[in-house]
Design an enzyme around this catalytic site. Sequence first.
Site, PDB file in Angstrom:
ATOM      1  N   GLU A  66       0.810  -1.222   0.000  1.00 21.67           N
ATOM      2  CA  GLU A  66       0.000   0.000   0.000  1.00 21.67           C
ATOM      3  C   GLU A  66       0.843   1.271   0.000  1.00 21.67           C
ATOM      4  OE1 GLU A  66      -2.581  -3.308   1.145  1.00 21.67           O
ATOM      5  OE2 GLU A  66      -0.622  -2.633   1.880  1.00 21.67           O
ATOM      6  N   HIS A 135     -10.742  -5.733   8.408  1.00 21.68           N
ATOM      7  CA  HIS A 135     -11.654  -5.667   7.274  1.00 21.68           C
ATOM      8  C   HIS A 135     -12.908  -4.854   7.572  1.00 21.68           C
ATOM      9  CE1 HIS A 135      -9.140  -9.119   6.274  1.00 21.68           C
ATOM     10  NE2 HIS A 135      -9.578  -9.047   5.031  1.00 21.68           N
TER      11      HIS A 135
END
Length: 331
Positions: A66, A135
């Site tokens: 990322e 998540h």
Amino acid sequence: MTTVVSARTSTMAQALNAALRDAMQADPTVHVMGEDVGRLGGVFRITDGLTAEFGPDRCLDTPLAEAGILGTAVGMAMYGLRPVVEMQFDAFAYPALEQLFSHVAKMRNRTAGKLPLPITVRVPYGGGIGGVEHHSDSSEAYYVQTPGLHVVTPATVHDAYGLLREAIASDDPVVFLEPKRLYWGKSEWDPAAPVEPIGKAVLRRTGRSAVLITYGPSLPVCLEAAEAAKAEGWDLAVLDLRSLVPFDEETACEVVRSVGRAVVVHEATGFAGPGAEIAARLTEKCFHHLAAPVLRVSGFDIPYPAPMLEHHHLPGVDRILDAVARLQWEE
């Protein structure tokens, strides 16, 4: 050329996909990048079909890195492109925060306005889908307290399309928070219909007893609570902020002054969450119009719980109505 699409019934996911496709058709500098956004079409299929239509150079599968993804986007934007970065899940974005905070948010100021970074960072966020740890985070507070970033979150299919198009067209970096549990909600929408701009709240329901101030995944819950409140004799307004930064203080204050009572509702934790800042601002600006303190209903101050327990953690109708009852008691 922008795709001409008439009014139709679509999911939020389909509207976001259409926004990306239309933006890429309208502007060849728009590039989409992220983990699995290419051949797979993204975990939630938001980028489905884009690689087939525009090629792997414009819808690019990246390594699982990322910080590297966003750092690459910084370089692309410096050389005149408009990258749209997907962070696959909310908490997956954390390794990229240094790039976001140190460079994306500051570059325009650092260069005295000479070098804007028109980067859109798409973040599927929030709970309600039975996701495990990493998540289901509601991490909007990290972004809203960082000067230089715009932070928006749609709650309707219409806003999903319109706000994403506005975000991509913006010369300021935009963190675009997509409520995962609303991806599959359907409604009729028209891509050609006007949309309120970034920085403008929308009153989704009028009312005289109190106003529920919310955004993103909590909007449907607040609308449900407002409907249930009628059984108690309460007439609740619902204000959808849509944009956390810029914050539409004018509209929020206008509504609060007209009813005198307010509850801020969001999934993020309560301590130092967005609701704390909103409540503080409303108290400062509307103090003499308030009949009761501005209250908050939020997620608990804990790490996100296991999937079987998340319904206890997320703000629900009962917790919202309990807060409204406290407002009435303060009268």
